[in-house]
Scaffold this motif. Structure first.
Motif, PDB file in Angstrom:
ATOM      1  N   UNK A 156      -2.475   8.632   5.642  1.00 51.01           N
ATOM      2  CA  UNK A 156      -3.780   9.302   5.652  1.00 51.01           C
ATOM      3  C   UNK A 156      -4.819   8.442   6.360  1.00 51.01           C
ATOM      4  N   UNK A 157      -4.856   7.155   6.023  1.00 50.49           N
ATOM      5  CA  UNK A 157      -5.828   6.233   6.615  1.00 50.49           C
ATOM      6  C   UNK A 157      -5.621   6.099   8.112  1.00 50.49           C
ATOM      7  N   UNK A 158      -4.377   5.899   8.527  1.00 51.50           N
ATOM      8  CA  UNK A 158      -4.090   5.739   9.950  1.00 51.50           C
ATOM      9  C   UNK A 158      -4.371   7.017  10.735  1.00 51.50           C
ATOM     10  N   UNK A 159      -4.111   8.177  10.108  1.00 49.45           N
ATOM     11  CA  UNK A 159      -4.421   9.447  10.759  1.00 49.45           C
ATOM     12  C   UNK A 159      -5.914   9.611  10.997  1.00 49.45           C
ATOM     13  N   UNK A 160      -6.718   9.209  10.007  1.00 49.69           N
ATOM     14  CA  UNK A 160      -8.177   9.283  10.146  1.00 49.69           C
ATOM     15  C   UNK A 160      -8.656   8.346  11.257  1.00 49.69           C
ATOM     16  N   UNK A 191       0.848  -1.198   0.000  1.00 49.92           N
ATOM     17  CA  UNK A 191       0.000   0.000   0.000  1.00 49.92           C
ATOM     18  C   UNK A 191       0.881   1.244   0.000  1.00 49.92           C
ATOM     19  N   UNK A 192       0.492   2.249  -0.788  1.00 46.49           N
ATOM     20  CA  UNK A 192       1.231   3.508  -0.820  1.00 46.49           C
ATOM     21  C   UNK A 192       1.333   4.094   0.588  1.00 46.49           C
ATOM     22  N   UNK A 193       2.554   4.501   0.967  1.00 49.27           N
ATOM     23  CA  UNK A 193       2.769   4.949   2.339  1.00 49.27           C
ATOM     24  C   UNK A 193       2.064   6.259   2.660  1.00 49.27           C
ATOM     25  N   UNK A 194       1.877   7.111   1.666  1.00 48.66           N
ATOM     26  CA  UNK A 194       1.149   8.359   1.898  1.00 48.66           C
ATOM     27  C   UNK A 194      -0.332   8.067   2.175  1.00 48.66           C
ATOM     28  N   UNK A 195      -0.894   7.128   1.408  1.00 55.46           N
ATOM     29  CA  UNK A 195      -2.290   6.742   1.638  1.00 55.46           C
ATOM     30  C   UNK A 195      -2.431   6.036   2.984  1.00 55.46           C
ATOM     31  N   UNK A 196      -1.435   5.215   3.325  1.00 58.64           N
ATOM     32  CA  UNK A 196      -1.463   4.530   4.615  1.00 58.64           C
ATOM     33  C   UNK A 196      -1.431   5.540   5.757  1.00 58.64           C
TER      34      UNK A 196
END
Length: 295
Positions: free
Chosen positions: A8-12, A1-6
């Motif tokens: 973002x997801x974990x921050x949410x 998984x793209x680390x930037x998207x990861x």
């Protein structure tokens, strides 16, 4: 998984679950297992601390007027009947000390439980049942409001809390440190309600208590990490530009989401209580127990 998207997801997820009584630790661990990603390296351990700090820092901003009022009335309170020990700020400090000392001494026990999905799922399930029962027990008194004869609730505002209630809530918060998945928020809210506090006052005190508790805990963990100490440490010099960007995304997203989650939660609880969160915990805990018990 793209680390930037990861990130973002974990921050949410962190922002949504840090202050709701559903356990942010358990949700991050569940996402880690579902996405088959590892957050056990030094960098990602540090990342989880950073996003937690982002969520926590929304509280002093959201409650800035309330905190300013408490500071201006310390130590006698708005009515002039409080002392250093019984003023809301003194009560918060007392509950923090009651939690912090045993939690520090039990650090090794805590470490053993942090990665166990079984422990987290069991804590989610049991905590959900406890929260549901306590909220149902107080529902009639909540609906009637202050002044009802024989009401279980005798504290409708944090300013009316006693020293004993603060000690009790601090002691109950230790459970969330020893058994991840319990949820610090759930432990303090349920403890407050059981001690005769209204939903709103128990929730507000839970938020106040989380400021020193979580700031000290996360800053301590972060300091160990950047100083190259503790489990899977990482030095700041090892982080490249991409690493800093991933940290920044998680921090900002967690802060923003947590701010709006707190605002929404405060209004929701005043009208509807904690039962939906209890049901969610029971369903999620049961599902995870089934998942981890499969051959």
């Amino acid at each position: 998984m793209n680390q930037y998207l990861l990130s973002l997801l974990l921050g949410v997820i962190e922002g949504l679950t840090e202050f709701l009584p559903v356990s942010s630790t358990a949700h991050l661990r569940i996402v880690e297992a579902l996405l088959n990603v590892s957050l056990t390296s030094g960098y990602w351990k540090m990342y989880t601390i950073v996003i937690q700090l982002g969520a926590i820092l929304c509280l002093p901003i959201y409650f800035r007027k309330r905190i300013a009022k408490l500071l201006s009335t310390f130590p006698k309170g708005e009515r002039g009947d409080r002392t250093v020990a019984t003023h809301p700020l003194g009560l918060t400090l007392t509950a923090f000390v009651v939690t912090a000392i045993p939690a520090f001494l039990l650090a090794k026990v805590i470490g053993k439980n942090l990665e166990s999905l079984y422990v987290m799922a069991s804590s989610l399930l049991i905590g959900g049942v406890v929260m549901w029962l306590i909220d149902a027990m107080n529902a009639k008194s909540e609906a009637a409001g202050p002044g009802m004869p024989g009401s279980r609730i005798h504290v409708w505002h944090v300013e009316d809390m006693s020293l004993g209630q603060a000690v009790w809530i601090g002691a109950c918060q230790i459970l969330s440190a020893v058994f991840p998945g319990t949820s610090r928020s759930m432990a303090t809210i349920a403890a407050g309600q059981l001690a005769g506090m209204s939903r709103a006052s128990a929730l507000e005190f839970s938020f106040f208590l989380s400021i020193p508790t979580m700031v000290v805990a996360t800053c301590y963990d972060l300091l160990k990490s950047v100083m190259g100490k503790g489990e899977n440490p990482i030095g700041v010099a090892q982080i490249d530009a991409q690493g800093w960007m991933i940290l920044a995304i998680g921090f900002v997203v967690s802060f923003v989401v947590a701010y709006f989650a707190v605002a929404w939660f405060m209004e929701w609880v005043k009208r509807r209580g904690f039962t939906p969160f209890a049901v969610y915990r029971i369903i999620l805990g049961t599902a995870i127990l089934y998942w981890v018990s499969r051959p």
